[in-house]
Design a protein around this motif. Structure first.
Motif, PDB file in Angstrom:
ATOM      1  N   ILE A 164       0.833  -1.204   0.000  1.00 19.83           N
ATOM      2  CA  ILE A 164       0.000   0.000   0.000  1.00 19.83           C
ATOM      3  C   ILE A 164       0.866   1.252   0.000  1.00 19.83           C
ATOM      4  N   VAL A 165       1.989   1.194   0.699  1.00 18.39           N
ATOM      5  CA  VAL A 165       2.884   2.346   0.799  1.00 18.39           C
ATOM      6  C   VAL A 165       3.516   2.650  -0.551  1.00 18.39           C
ATOM      7  N   SER A 166       3.814   1.614  -1.303  1.00 19.11           N
ATOM      8  CA  SER A 166       4.558   1.759  -2.550  1.00 19.11           C
ATOM      9  C   SER A 166       3.905   2.727  -3.528  1.00 19.11           C
ATOM     10  N   GLY A 167       2.605   2.545  -3.765  1.00 14.95           N
ATOM     11  CA  GLY A 167       1.937   3.388  -4.750  1.00 14.95           C
ATOM     12  C   GLY A 167       1.802   4.838  -4.323  1.00 14.95           C
ATOM     13  N   ALA A 168       1.602   5.053  -3.025  1.00 19.36           N
ATOM     14  CA  ALA A 168       1.375   6.417  -2.531  1.00 19.36           C
ATOM     15  C   ALA A 168       2.613   7.299  -2.682  1.00 19.36           C
ATOM     16  N   VAL A 169       3.802   6.713  -2.588  1.00 20.75           N
ATOM     17  CA  VAL A 169       5.036   7.510  -2.646  1.00 20.75           C
ATOM     18  C   VAL A 169       5.710   7.389  -4.012  1.00 20.75           C
ATOM     19  N   ASP A 193     -11.110  -6.867  24.449  1.00 19.26           N
ATOM     20  CA  ASP A 193     -11.979  -6.664  25.614  1.00 19.26           C
ATOM     21  C   ASP A 193     -12.830  -5.404  25.475  1.00 19.26           C
ATOM     22  N   LEU A 194     -12.375  -4.459  24.663  1.00 19.34           N
ATOM     23  CA  LEU A 194     -13.123  -3.217  24.455  1.00 19.34           C
ATOM     24  C   LEU A 194     -14.183  -3.346  23.362  1.00 19.34           C
ATOM     25  N   GLY A 195     -14.235  -4.512  22.728  1.00 21.93           N
ATOM     26  CA  GLY A 195     -15.225  -4.713  21.679  1.00 21.93           C
ATOM     27  C   GLY A 195     -14.712  -4.457  20.287  1.00 21.93           C
ATOM     28  N   PHE A 196     -13.373  -4.500  20.097  1.00 17.47           N
ATOM     29  CA  PHE A 196     -12.794  -4.284  18.774  1.00 17.47           C
ATOM     30  C   PHE A 196     -12.784  -5.592  17.995  1.00 17.47           C
ATOM     31  N   SER A 197     -13.178  -5.521  16.729  1.00 15.86           N
ATOM     32  CA  SER A 197     -13.179  -6.699  15.864  1.00 15.86           C
ATOM     33  C   SER A 197     -12.773  -6.300  14.454  1.00 15.86           C
ATOM     34  N   ASP A 198     -11.859  -7.067  13.876  1.00 18.66           N
ATOM     35  CA  ASP A 198     -11.422  -6.825  12.503  1.00 18.66           C
ATOM     36  C   ASP A 198     -11.129  -8.183  11.873  1.00 18.66           C
ATOM     37  N   PHE A 199     -12.126  -8.744  11.209  1.00 21.42           N
ATOM     38  CA  PHE A 199     -12.084 -10.124  10.732  1.00 21.42           C
ATOM     39  C   PHE A 199     -10.841 -10.417   9.894  1.00 21.42           C
ATOM     40  N   ALA A 200     -10.618  -9.625   8.843  1.00 25.61           N
ATOM     41  CA  ALA A 200      -9.516  -9.920   7.936  1.00 25.61           C
ATOM     42  C   ALA A 200      -8.577  -8.738   7.704  1.00 25.61           C
ATOM     43  N   GLY A 201      -8.802  -7.597   8.384  1.00 23.62           N
ATOM     44  CA  GLY A 201      -7.776  -6.572   8.345  1.00 23.62           C
ATOM     45  C   GLY A 201      -8.079  -5.260   7.664  1.00 23.62           C
ATOM     46  N   SER A 202      -9.327  -4.797   7.658  1.00 25.17           N
ATOM     47  CA  SER A 202      -9.595  -3.455   7.127  1.00 25.17           C
ATOM     48  C   SER A 202      -8.748  -2.409   7.832  1.00 25.17           C
ATOM     49  N   GLY A 203      -8.592  -2.578   9.145  1.00 25.81           N
ATOM     50  CA  GLY A 203      -7.780  -1.650   9.919  1.00 25.81           C
ATOM     51  C   GLY A 203      -6.373  -2.158  10.137  1.00 25.81           C
ATOM     52  N   ILE A 204      -6.260  -3.428  10.530  1.00 26.84           N
ATOM     53  CA  ILE A 204      -4.968  -4.002  10.911  1.00 26.84           C
ATOM     54  C   ILE A 204      -3.994  -4.032   9.746  1.00 26.84           C
ATOM     55  N   VAL A 205      -4.480  -4.311   8.554  1.00 27.95           N
ATOM     56  CA  VAL A 205      -3.625  -4.371   7.363  1.00 27.95           C
ATOM     57  C   VAL A 205      -3.767  -3.104   6.518  1.00 27.95           C
ATOM     58  N   HIS A 206      -4.981  -2.806   6.095  1.00 28.19           N
ATOM     59  CA  HIS A 206      -5.178  -1.748   5.093  1.00 28.19           C
ATOM     60  C   HIS A 206      -5.017  -0.348   5.669  1.00 28.19           C
ATOM     61  N   MET A 207      -5.695  -0.048   6.763  1.00 25.68           N
ATOM     62  CA  MET A 207      -5.543   1.278   7.339  1.00 25.68           C
ATOM     63  C   MET A 207      -4.127   1.494   7.863  1.00 25.68           C
ATOM     64  N   ALA A 208      -3.509   0.413   8.357  1.00 24.06           N
ATOM     65  CA  ALA A 208      -2.125   0.521   8.833  1.00 24.06           C
ATOM     66  C   ALA A 208      -1.188   0.880   7.680  1.00 24.06           C
ATOM     67  N   GLY A 209      -1.343   0.207   6.551  1.00 24.57           N
ATOM     68  CA  GLY A 209      -0.516   0.537   5.393  1.00 24.57           C
ATOM     69  C   GLY A 209      -0.739   1.955   4.923  1.00 24.57           C
ATOM     70  N   ALA A 210      -1.999   2.404   4.958  1.00 24.64           N
ATOM     71  CA  ALA A 210      -2.308   3.771   4.543  1.00 24.64           C
ATOM     72  C   ALA A 210      -1.736   4.801   5.504  1.00 24.64           C
TER      73      ALA A 210
END
Length: 418
Positions: free
Chosen positions: A120-125, A167-184
């Motif tokens: 994801i980083v590659s294209g942006a820069v 424990d706070l109720g966070f859920s990310d099945f396949a990585g919208s945040g963990i993978v994609h938002m992190a790369g962005a």
């Protein structure tokens, strides 16, 4: 009779182990194929004079991701020996009951996710960053930054000993945040330090379009990513050897496809309303936005809900790309919008269909991921800028980074002799 029953049960256990391991590996291979999708998409959306360099970045970052995650990333994310984890000893060579798949299959599936985040980083820069500065960042991103936030989410560890996101109720099945938002987030930090391409923004505030060199290639890349996403989301079910998991896999495939379709149609309609034309690049980003939007939770929505979620992502990405341009944040391929802005949308949509999550948990999780990845990435980018510089010279940018960084052109037959 009892001996026969025990033998049959053992055979069933072994068969389930073999099937789930094989499924994991096939899905991992599909995700690995996304590396080709990113390479083709980015090569199609940059100018011809920068094609070789961006292809070099994509194959090199994949290799670096594999090595760094093996050396220390996997251990940071899931625990274990840090240096050379899995090479020395028998950490990845086999498993005992009650494991349901081979540990090495899990590692392979996880490592291709790391490469996706870095892609994801590659294209942006693109088009103005030094190749070796980018690769140096890839070492830190894939070896430390991503695995650390992954340990707080999929790894189940507390954030600096304060709280666990689950424990706070966070859920990310396949990585919208963990993978994609992190790369962005990492990409955004790099773009802010790097600055815009020359000629992208005029002094009067006008935004000048810089068309890509090969839209057929970009379209091919999008279809490759669409295909690979079935492994990305489908593999995250983690099993397929029983009725319940097989049904879950089928639902995830169905919803993943539906969301991508919704994203394309919505992006096309919005582009038609705004520009009066069917913008292909917006349609391509709409497909990817739909995929990102459903990635956080593809197992609980209905097919219609998945289509609508994807459409929301496809519409949002068009407005996000235009907004970033107004802010003079130059992202040649729209990666920050597709993976970051829509990645956040995907996280916020999870509680709509998943009762095990909460909006507050999703927001806290998103903030945790973004602040960590953006903050640490910004520090690394600034350090690289001070030590080795991260941007090519104006002359090199004008001539194209293919020559200055790689010494060869992707399309030499179209270059006139000097």
């Amino acid at each position: 009779m009892e001996e026969l029953l025990n033998s049959t049960a053992a055979d069933v256990t072994q068969l389930k182990y073999a099937l789930d391991t094989f499924y994991f590996l096939v899905c991992g291979a599909l995700v690995m194929w996304m590396a080709a999708g990113f390479a083709m998409l980015e090569a199609g959306l940059v100018r011809a004079k920068n094609t070789t360099e961006i292809l070099t970045k994509n194959i090199a970052l994949y290799a670096i991701s594999c090595i760094m995650y093996l050396v220390c990333g996997y251990a940071i994310m899931y625990g274990g020996d840090y240096l050379l984890s899995g090479i020395t000893g028998d950490g990845f060579t086999g498993a005992e009951e009650p494991a349901t798949y081979a540990p090495s299959a899990d590692f392979f599936f996880q490592v291709v996710f790391v490469a996706t985040a870095m892609s994801i980083v590659s294209g942006a820069v693109a088009e103005r960053m030094k190749l070796w500065a980018f690769l140096a960042f890839a070492v830190v991103m894939t070896g430390i930054i991503y695995p650390m936030e992954g340990s707080w989410t999929w790894g189940g560890n507390s954030v600096f000993g304060m709280y666990t996101l689950g424990d706070l109720g966070f859920s990310d099945f396949a990585g919208s945040g963990i993978v994609h938002m992190a790369g962005a987030a990492a990409a955004l930090a790099g773009v802010l330090v790097l600055g815009a391409r020359k000629g992208k923004y005029s002094k009067d505030g006008a935004v000048n379009a810089i068309p890509g060199a090969n839209l057929p290639l970009a379209t091919l890349g999008t279809f490759v990513l669409w295909l690979g996403w079935f492994g990305f989301n489908g593999g995250s079910v983690l099993a397929t050897s029983d009725v319940e998991n097989s049904n879950a896999v089928a639902v995830v495939f169905m919803n993943t496809n539906a969301a991508a379709a919704g994203g394309v149609v919505a992006a096309l309609i919005v582009a038609r309303m705004l520009f009066g034309k069917a913008d292909l690049t917006m349609a391509l980003n709409g497909a990817l936005a739909g995929l990102v939007a459903i990635t956080a939770e593809p197992s609980t929505p209905s097919a219609l809900q998945a289509t609508l979620f994807g459409a929301m992502g496809g519409a949002l990405v068009v407005f996000s790309i235009l907004t970033l341009d107004k802010l003079k944040i130059d992202d040649p391929v729209g990666a920050i919008s597709v993976h970051g802005v829509v990645g956040l949308l995907g996280l916020l949509l999870v509680p709509v269909t998943n009762d095990g999550s909460s909006f507050s948990g999703q927001i806290i999780g998103a903030l945790t991921i973004f602040v960590w990845v953006f903050g640490t990435s910004l520090v690394v980018w600034l350090a690289l800028k001070a030590v080795m510089g991260i941007r090519v010279s104006e002359e090199e940018e004008y001539e194209g980074v293919d020559i200055s960084e790689c010494g060869m052109e992707a399309y030499p037959e179209f270059t006139s002799a000097k």
